[in-house]
Design an enzyme around this catalytic site. Sequence first.
Site, PDB file in Angstrom:
ATOM      1  N   SER A 212      88.154  33.294 -49.640  1.00 13.12           N
ATOM      2  CA  SER A 212      87.983  33.428 -48.197  1.00 13.12           C
ATOM      3  C   SER A 212      88.253  32.113 -47.490  1.00 13.12           C
ATOM      4  O   SER A 212      87.589  31.104 -47.746  1.00 13.12           O
ATOM      5  CB  SER A 212      86.555  33.882 -47.877  1.00 13.12           C
ATOM      6  OG  SER A 212      86.321  33.827 -46.480  1.00 13.12           O
TER       7      SER A 212
ATOM      8  N   HIS B 241      91.639  36.113 -48.334  1.00 12.84           N
ATOM      9  CA  HIS B 241      90.728  36.862 -47.463  1.00 12.84           C
ATOM     10  C   HIS B 241      90.573  36.138 -46.129  1.00 12.84           C
ATOM     11  O   HIS B 241      90.231  34.961 -46.089  1.00 12.84           O
ATOM     12  CB  HIS B 241      89.367  36.995 -48.152  1.00 12.84           C
ATOM     13  CG  HIS B 241      88.420  37.920 -47.454  1.00 12.84           C
ATOM     14  ND1 HIS B 241      88.441  39.287 -47.644  1.00 12.84           N
ATOM     15  CD2 HIS B 241      87.421  37.676 -46.566  1.00 12.84           C
ATOM     16  CE1 HIS B 241      87.487  39.841 -46.918  1.00 12.84           C
ATOM     17  NE2 HIS B 241      86.853  38.887 -46.242  1.00 12.84           N
TER      18      HIS B 241
ATOM     19  N   ASP C 155      88.639  36.314 -42.508  1.00 15.23           N
ATOM     20  CA  ASP C 155      87.560  36.896 -41.707  1.00 15.23           C
ATOM     21  C   ASP C 155      87.872  36.711 -40.227  1.00 15.23           C
ATOM     22  O   ASP C 155      87.910  35.587 -39.722  1.00 15.23           O
ATOM     23  CB  ASP C 155      86.231  36.224 -42.045  1.00 15.23           C
ATOM     24  CG  ASP C 155      85.749  36.584 -43.431  1.00 15.23           C
ATOM     25  OD1 ASP C 155      85.607  37.789 -43.703  1.00 15.23           O
ATOM     26  OD2 ASP C 155      85.517  35.673 -44.236  1.00 15.23           O
TER      27      ASP C 155
ATOM     28  N   MET D 236      86.482  37.189 -36.649  1.00 13.14           N
ATOM     29  CA  MET D 236      85.201  37.380 -35.971  1.00 13.14           C
ATOM     30  C   MET D 236      85.367  37.123 -34.475  1.00 13.14           C
ATOM     31  O   MET D 236      86.073  36.193 -34.081  1.00 13.14           O
ATOM     32  CB  MET D 236      84.147  36.430 -36.543  1.00 13.14           C
ATOM     33  CG  MET D 236      83.954  36.526 -38.032  1.00 13.14           C
ATOM     34  SD  MET D 236      82.633  35.409 -38.574  1.00 13.14           S
ATOM     35  CE  MET D 236      82.846  35.485 -40.359  1.00 13.14           C
TER      36      MET D 236
ATOM     37  N   HIS E 269      89.676  41.072 -42.825  1.00  6.09           N
ATOM     38  CA  HIS E 269      88.362  41.697 -42.669  1.00  6.09           C
ATOM     39  C   HIS E 269      87.965  41.558 -41.205  1.00  6.09           C
ATOM     40  O   HIS E 269      87.630  40.473 -40.748  1.00  6.09           O
ATOM     41  CB  HIS E 269      87.364  40.998 -43.600  1.00  6.09           C
ATOM     42  CG  HIS E 269      85.969  41.498 -43.493  1.00  6.09           C
ATOM     43  ND1 HIS E 269      84.917  40.849 -44.098  1.00  6.09           N
ATOM     44  CD2 HIS E 269      85.440  42.574 -42.877  1.00  6.09           C
ATOM     45  CE1 HIS E 269      83.804  41.500 -43.853  1.00  6.09           C
ATOM     46  NE2 HIS E 269      84.095  42.543 -43.104  1.00  6.09           N
TER      47      HIS E 269
ATOM     48  N   MET F  73      85.640  41.741 -38.407  1.00  6.04           N
ATOM     49  CA  MET F  73      84.243  41.792 -37.961  1.00  6.04           C
ATOM     50  C   MET F  73      84.242  41.669 -36.450  1.00  6.04           C
ATOM     51  O   MET F  73      83.842  40.650 -35.884  1.00  6.04           O
ATOM     52  CB  MET F  73      83.437  40.686 -38.647  1.00  6.04           C
ATOM     53  CG  MET F  73      83.215  40.960 -40.124  1.00  6.04           C
ATOM     54  SD  MET F  73      82.339  39.622 -40.966  1.00  6.04           S
ATOM     55  CE  MET F  73      83.750  38.638 -41.488  1.00  6.04           C
TER      56      MET F  73
ATOM     57  N   MET G 143      79.033  44.605 -48.044  1.00  2.29           N
ATOM     58  CA  MET G 143      78.639  43.238 -47.707  1.00  2.29           C
ATOM     59  C   MET G 143      77.391  42.861 -48.492  1.00  2.29           C
ATOM     60  O   MET G 143      76.407  43.612 -48.517  1.00  2.29           O
ATOM     61  CB  MET G 143      78.364  43.111 -46.210  1.00  2.29           C
ATOM     62  CG  MET G 143      79.586  43.262 -45.325  1.00  2.29           C
ATOM     63  SD  MET G 143      80.839  41.981 -45.607  1.00  2.29           S
ATOM     64  CE  MET G 143      79.914  40.477 -45.248  1.00  2.29           C
TER      65      MET G 143
ATOM     66  N   ASP H 178      81.465  40.986 -50.716  1.00  3.98           N
ATOM     67  CA  ASP H 178      81.758  39.818 -49.894  1.00  3.98           C
ATOM     68  C   ASP H 178      80.446  39.204 -49.436  1.00  3.98           C
ATOM     69  O   ASP H 178      79.655  39.854 -48.753  1.00  3.98           O
ATOM     70  CB  ASP H 178      82.600  40.245 -48.688  1.00  3.98           C
ATOM     71  CG  ASP H 178      82.952  39.086 -47.764  1.00  3.98           C
ATOM     72  OD1 ASP H 178      82.578  37.943 -48.063  1.00  3.98           O
ATOM     73  OD2 ASP H 178      83.607  39.348 -46.734  1.00  3.98           O
TER      74      ASP H 178
END
Length: 227
Positions: free
Chosen positions: A8, A32, A34, A36, A65, A67, A136, A174
């Site tokens: 990540s 990966h 993230d 956000m 991913h 979020m 998660m 994760d």
Amino acid sequence: MVVQISPSILSADFARLADEAARVGDVADWLHVDVMDNHFVPNLTLGLPVVESLLKATQLPVDCHLMIEDPDRWAVGYAEAGAGSVTIHAEAAKAPVRTLRAIREAGARAGFALNPATPVEPYEDLLGEIDMLLVMTVEPGFGGQRFLDIVLPKVRRARELIERHGGEIWLQVDGGVSAATIERCADAGADVFVAGNAVYGAEDAAQAVRDLRDRAESAFKKRTAAS
């Protein structure tokens, strides 16, 4: 199951993302990312323009991913940009079936994520619409959190449901995945492992990926032999 390691970049140096991707490029399976938005989770990271730039700088397939609020609106754009996998959250999606199908139609694998307190059973009927289920193992929003062992029974239950469904669905974990926790995750049935600090906090990120893979594969072999 085939063990896959997805470092990540949340734990990487954001000023040197291309270099950070290269640190694991020869040994990792995915990168990966993230995304956000400071609404769905209390943190703000990066968005589609950065992902588009990162895709040009690495040969690794990118695992996005999301979020974010309103993933139904934004998810397809990441798939169209070239992400290999795009994951949306059960808690945020208002039209998950439509969005998951649109992700697939745009050429990416469709992932579906569950927060620690979200049960897996109500979403069993969606298994036919996804390529990966993400459980998660921390509350989403920040890297470096302590692994939540209380989620492991849900990981086991998710593996049971996937096997009952019979599809080729990956089970990803994760949050807090490290040398100290990855074997427990593999034993519970996970086969895709997101690791941030355990990789990018190591002096040799590539060796950290190798070590994590070895531990997960060892636990998987023990699980298979026991069954």
